[in-house]
Design a protein around this motif. Structure first.
Motif: not given
Length: 200
Positions: A171-179
């Protein structure tokens, strides 16, 4: 003394000018409606969307392209695969040719990794081909008659000789997930997980 009506519209005196003015007024009216609509109350909130947005992805799509994903598809035995010769570790200084395999249903199966020397002249942290064309060709031959096509698979990580390989969910700092791909972190997928866009 009679006076002619005053014309403030410069287009009204031209042939067809009245139509042009009318068209402009209609367009201005539509623009005003669009702005007003966008400033009105927010769209109806659906609880299901909020619940899904905060969850880690269970599947994502990998789409072959001419950049960092030249080899993704289905092997002759029905398994899904991704092959890269751009994997690298800053810690070890090595590059890797890696084949990631999933079962036909997209669940993780295995990782096959070969260590190779990193190409000369590549700056640290930059991916690049390992110059291992024969090894890539051999790994592709192991797949049989494969088809390059989009694949929908689950993310995974697996350690091989102290190096993490796979598709790591974070997750990025803003809570958004990524792979992102490991090792090397040179491909990062994000919502909507369709494989059509990724960060490098």
């Amino acid at each position: 003394m009679s006076r002619s009506p005053r014309r403030s519209d410069p287009y009204a005196t031209r042939p067809g000018g009245g139509l042009l003015t009318a068209a402009r007024r209609v367009l201005a009216g539509l623009a005003a409606v669009a702005v007003t609509a966008s400033c009105s109350s927010p769209p109806e909130h659906r609880p299901d969307e909020e619940a899904v947005a905060g969850e880690a992805p269970e599947r994502f799509t990998i789409v072959p392209d001419d950049y960092h994903v030249p080899y993704a598809g289905t092997a002759e035995d029905g398994r899904k695969f991704f092959l890269s010769e751009e994997l690298f570790s800053l810690d070890s200084g090595f590059a890797y040719v890696g084949v990631f395999l999933w079962n036909a249903d997209g669940t993780f199966d295995e990782v096959r990794v070969d260590t190779v020397d990193r190409s000369d002249g590549l700056p640290p942290g930059q991916p690049g081909g390992a110059g291992a064309e024969d090894l890539v060709a051999a790994r592709l031959a192991e797949l049989g008659d494969y088809v390059l096509e989009p694949i929908e698979v689950e993310p995974f990580t697996q350690d091989v000789d102290g190096v993490t390989f796979g598709w790591n969910v974070d997750r990025y700092e803003d809570g958004t997930y990524y792979i992102n791909i490991e090792p090397g972190d040179f491909i990062a997928y994000y919502e909507p997980w369709d494989g059509l866009g990724y960060d490098t």
